[in-house]
Design a protein around this motif. Structure first.
Motif, mmCIF file in Angstrom:
data_model
loop_
_atom_site.group_PDB
_atom_site.id
_atom_site.type_symbol
_atom_site.label_atom_id
_atom_site.label_comp_id
_atom_site.label_asym_id
_atom_site.label_seq_id
_atom_site.Cartn_x
_atom_site.Cartn_y
_atom_site.Cartn_z
ATOM 1 N N GLY A 110 0.818 -1.212 0.000
ATOM 2 C CA GLY A 110 0.000 0.000 0.000
ATOM 3 C C GLY A 110 0.850 1.258 0.000
ATOM 4 N N ALA A 111 1.889 1.258 0.849
ATOM 5 C CA ALA A 111 2.769 2.427 0.919
ATOM 6 C C ALA A 111 3.457 2.655 -0.423
ATOM 7 C CB ALA A 111 3.807 2.230 2.027
ATOM 8 N N TRP A 114 1.374 4.263 -3.183
ATOM 9 C CA TRP A 114 1.153 5.710 -3.141
ATOM 10 C C TRP A 114 2.444 6.509 -3.161
ATOM 11 C CZ3 TRP A 114 -3.212 8.525 -3.841
ATOM 12 C CH2 TRP A 114 -4.390 7.767 -3.984
ATOM 13 N N MET A 115 3.571 5.828 -3.148
ATOM 14 C CA MET A 115 4.825 6.549 -3.371
ATOM 15 C C MET A 115 5.078 6.693 -4.862
ATOM 16 S SD MET A 115 7.120 4.871 -0.409
ATOM 17 C CE MET A 115 8.640 5.779 -0.552
ATOM 18 N N PRO A 117 3.086 7.732 -7.408
ATOM 19 C CA PRO A 117 2.752 9.036 -8.002
ATOM 20 C C PRO A 117 3.786 10.108 -7.660
ATOM 21 C CG PRO A 117 0.850 8.105 -6.885
ATOM 22 C CD PRO A 117 1.990 7.197 -6.602
ATOM 23 N N VAL A 118 4.292 10.096 -6.413
ATOM 24 C CA VAL A 118 5.306 11.099 -6.044
ATOM 25 C C VAL A 118 6.565 10.888 -6.885
ATOM 26 C CG1 VAL A 118 6.645 12.103 -4.170
ATOM 27 C CG2 VAL A 118 4.375 11.190 -3.711
ATOM 28 N N GLY A 121 6.103 12.445 -10.169
ATOM 29 C CA GLY A 121 6.261 13.887 -10.036
ATOM 30 C C GLY A 121 7.718 14.291 -9.899
ATOM 31 N N LEU B 142 -1.916 13.598 -7.215
ATOM 32 C CA LEU B 142 -0.738 13.586 -6.343
ATOM 33 C C LEU B 142 0.543 13.745 -7.165
ATOM 34 C CD1 LEU B 142 0.536 13.216 -3.552
ATOM 35 C CD2 LEU B 142 0.409 10.750 -3.868
ATOM 36 N N ALA B 143 0.588 13.070 -8.328
ATOM 37 C CA ALA B 143 1.762 13.176 -9.203
ATOM 38 C C ALA B 143 1.943 14.606 -9.696
ATOM 39 C CB ALA B 143 1.635 12.213 -10.384
ATOM 40 N N SER B 146 2.966 16.912 -6.843
ATOM 41 C CA SER B 146 4.370 16.704 -6.476
ATOM 42 C C SER B 146 5.284 17.387 -7.473
ATOM 43 C CB SER B 146 4.712 15.214 -6.448
ATOM 44 O OG SER B 146 3.800 14.501 -5.688
ATOM 45 N N LEU B 147 4.975 17.203 -8.760
ATOM 46 C CA LEU B 147 5.798 17.812 -9.803
ATOM 47 C C LEU B 147 5.878 19.322 -9.606
ATOM 48 C CD1 LEU B 147 5.633 16.928 -13.588
ATOM 49 C CD2 LEU B 147 6.203 19.202 -12.789
ATOM 50 N N ILE B 150 7.759 20.390 -6.297
ATOM 51 C CA ILE B 150 9.214 20.193 -6.334
ATOM 52 C C ILE B 150 9.866 21.173 -7.308
ATOM 53 C CG2 ILE B 150 11.082 18.583 -6.879
ATOM 54 C CD1 ILE B 150 9.059 16.343 -6.080
ATOM 55 N N ALA B 151 9.247 21.329 -8.483
ATOM 56 C CA ALA B 151 9.888 22.146 -9.520
ATOM 57 C C ALA B 151 9.814 23.634 -9.200
ATOM 58 C CB ALA B 151 9.253 21.863 -10.875
ATOM 59 N N VAL B 155 9.839 22.577 -2.309
ATOM 60 C CA VAL B 155 9.480 21.634 -1.249
ATOM 61 C C VAL B 155 10.380 20.409 -1.386
ATOM 62 C CG1 VAL B 155 7.672 20.057 -0.460
ATOM 63 C CG2 VAL B 155 7.100 22.399 -1.061
ATOM 64 N N PRO B 157 11.650 16.846 -1.897
ATOM 65 C CA PRO B 157 11.083 15.622 -2.450
ATOM 66 C C PRO B 157 10.964 14.527 -1.391
ATOM 67 C CG PRO B 157 12.937 16.373 -3.783
ATOM 68 C CD PRO B 157 12.894 17.240 -2.573
ATOM 69 N N VAL B 158 11.904 14.546 -0.434
ATOM 70 C CA VAL B 158 11.900 13.542 0.624
ATOM 71 C C VAL B 158 10.605 13.615 1.430
ATOM 72 C CG1 VAL B 158 13.056 12.844 2.742
ATOM 73 C CG2 VAL B 158 14.406 13.534 0.762
ATOM 74 N N LEU B 160 7.718 14.791 0.420
ATOM 75 C CA LEU B 160 6.596 14.331 -0.391
ATOM 76 C C LEU B 160 6.551 12.806 -0.475
ATOM 77 C CD1 LEU B 160 6.745 17.010 -3.200
ATOM 78 C CD2 LEU B 160 4.990 16.754 -1.455
ATOM 79 N N LEU B 161 7.728 12.171 -0.595
ATOM 80 C CA LEU B 161 7.772 10.703 -0.617
ATOM 81 C C LEU B 161 7.214 10.134 0.685
ATOM 82 C CD1 LEU B 161 11.212 9.868 -2.272
ATOM 83 C CD2 LEU B 161 8.974 9.059 -3.019
ATOM 84 N N GLY B 164 3.481 10.458 0.660
ATOM 85 C CA GLY B 164 2.915 9.397 -0.179
ATOM 86 C C GLY B 164 2.852 8.073 0.564
ATOM 87 N N ALA B 165 3.937 7.727 1.264
ATOM 88 C CA ALA B 165 3.981 6.469 2.012
ATOM 89 C C ALA B 165 2.907 6.437 3.093
ATOM 90 C CB ALA B 165 5.363 6.272 2.628
ATOM 91 N N ILE B 167 0.035 8.174 3.203
ATOM 92 C CA ILE B 167 -1.281 8.023 2.565
ATOM 93 C C ILE B 167 -1.538 6.557 2.248
ATOM 94 C CG2 ILE B 167 -2.674 8.558 0.518
ATOM 95 C CD1 ILE B 167 -1.266 11.240 0.344
ATOM 96 N N GLY B 168 -0.536 5.918 1.644
ATOM 97 C CA GLY B 168 -0.680 4.502 1.285
ATOM 98 C C GLY B 168 -0.932 3.618 2.497
#
Lengths: 178, 177
Positions: A110-111, A114-115, A117-118, A121, B142-143, B146-147, B150-151, B155, B157-158, B160-161, B164-165, B167-168
């Motif tokens: 799961g983690a 969702w990583m 999409p990041v 980006g 989310l993608a 993030s883009l 970061i750009a 912010v 990137p670490v 945001l990763l 993401g984790a 949320i998952g």
């Protein structure tokens, strides 16, 4: 102490470098060009190009090159290489040891789900940050980019695409200054 | 000892002769460790490779670690990583040292002017491929977010990763099994 800062920065890049070479490029850019301003944008772009063209994993090639470029010494390369190998030698080793238990872990899946999409980006941001006047100074450079995009999309080996654009570069730009 | 040497040599060869990211190397590594050396069953190799992809760090190095460990424990992993790292280290260092002498050559300069736009394309393609494999509106949002973050805003990137984790993890934890 630039060596210590470099080591720590690269350790961070390694431990958050999910997904291998390409997402890592964005992290390296962020640390080396944006945060610490150890490298200029065009030096960094050249490092990425050479890391692609030479044998070995891109992430390792980049690490050696960045280490040397930032410190001007072999020891910089040694530090960044050790740092980039550290996550593999610690986390991946643990994962291998506990392989059977992790294989079907729902939470881990799961983690990671969702990583992703990041990560997309992250890679996209690396591409966007390269869109500058130093790289795209006339219509010919835009053409080289579009042609490369089509070639790589068609799964032509990136090494050949890079070599072709180097040859194109010599043919198109060897007369112009800068 | 013979196994350690074999591991070192196998990954030294892979490091010295293959190009590109871990994904480009997978078929070559598979050929060496599954077909030639019989260190893994094919299915088992792929299962390990999935984990190597999910863990942080260069995929090629992670692959060296799991292969080395399975064959000869900790030292197996260590010599495999060493074998993989040495060719990159030597080749790149030679280039980096020589490049300072060639940097002002107008042909070298022109070659780099051609390669820079190409590098942008090389990075854009895996990004597009990854986006096409995302699931649903929220992942695409989310993608994109993030883009942009970061750009344009710097912010980390670490961070945001990590978000993401989380949320998952939360979504999976509260999802009906």
């Amino acid at each position: 102490m630039i060596y210590l800062q470099l080591f720590l920065a690269y350790l961070k890049i390694g431990f958050f470098g999910f997904g291998g070479g390409y997402p890592m490029i964005s992290l390296i850019y962020n640390e080396m060009v944006v945060r610490h301003t150890w490298l200029t944008q065009s030096v960094f772009t050249d490092i990425v190009a050479i890391s692609q063209m030479t044998p070995g994993p891109i992430a390792l090639n980049c690490a050696t090159f960045v280490g040397y470029s930032v410190t001007g010494s072999v020891w910089g390369s040694v530090l960044t290489t050790v740092a980039v190998c550290t996550p593999s030698m610690t986390l991946m080793l643990l994962i291998t040891v506990f392989y059977r238990r992790l294989q079907n872990n729902r939470l881990m899946k799961g983690a990671l789900d969702w990583m992703r999409p990041v990560l997309a980006g992250l890679i996209g941001a690396a591409a966007v940050m390269f869109l500058n006047r130093e790289t795209f100074f006339d219509w010919k450079t835009v053409l080289v980019c579009v042609a490369s995009l089509a070639a790589v999309w068609k799964k032509i080996n990136p090494i050949w695409v890079l070599l072709a654009s180097a040859v194109l570069g010599i043919l198109l730009f060897s007369g112009s200054p800068g | 000892m013979r196994l350690l040497l074999q591991l070192f040599w196998t990954f030294f060869k892979i490091g010295a002769l293959t190009f590109g990211s871990g994904y480009a190397m997978i078929s070559i590594i598979e050929n060496e460790v599954v077909d030639r050396r019989h260190w893994f069953e094919r299915e088992e190799f792929y299962n390990h490779f999935t984990l190597a992809q999910s863990a942080p760090g260069p995929i090629a190095l992670n692959t060296a670690v799991f292969t080395g460990y399975r064959v000869k424990g900790f030292w197996g992993a260590a010599v495999s990583v060493l074998g993989m790292a040495i060719p990159s280290f030597v080749i790149i260092l030679l280039i980096a040292v020589c490049l300072t002498d060639f940097r002002d050559n107008s042909y070298v300069n022109a070659a780099f002017m051609g390669m820079r736009p190409c590098v942008v394309a090389l990075i854009a393609v895996p990004c597009i491929r990854l986006i096409l494999r995302l699931k649903g509106f929220w992942q695409i949002l989310l993608a994109t977010a993030s883009l942009a973050l970061i750009a344009f805003t710097g912010v980390s990137p670490v961070l945001l990763l990590a978000i993401g984790a989380v949320i998952g993890l939360v979504l999976t934890y509260y999802a009906k099994p």
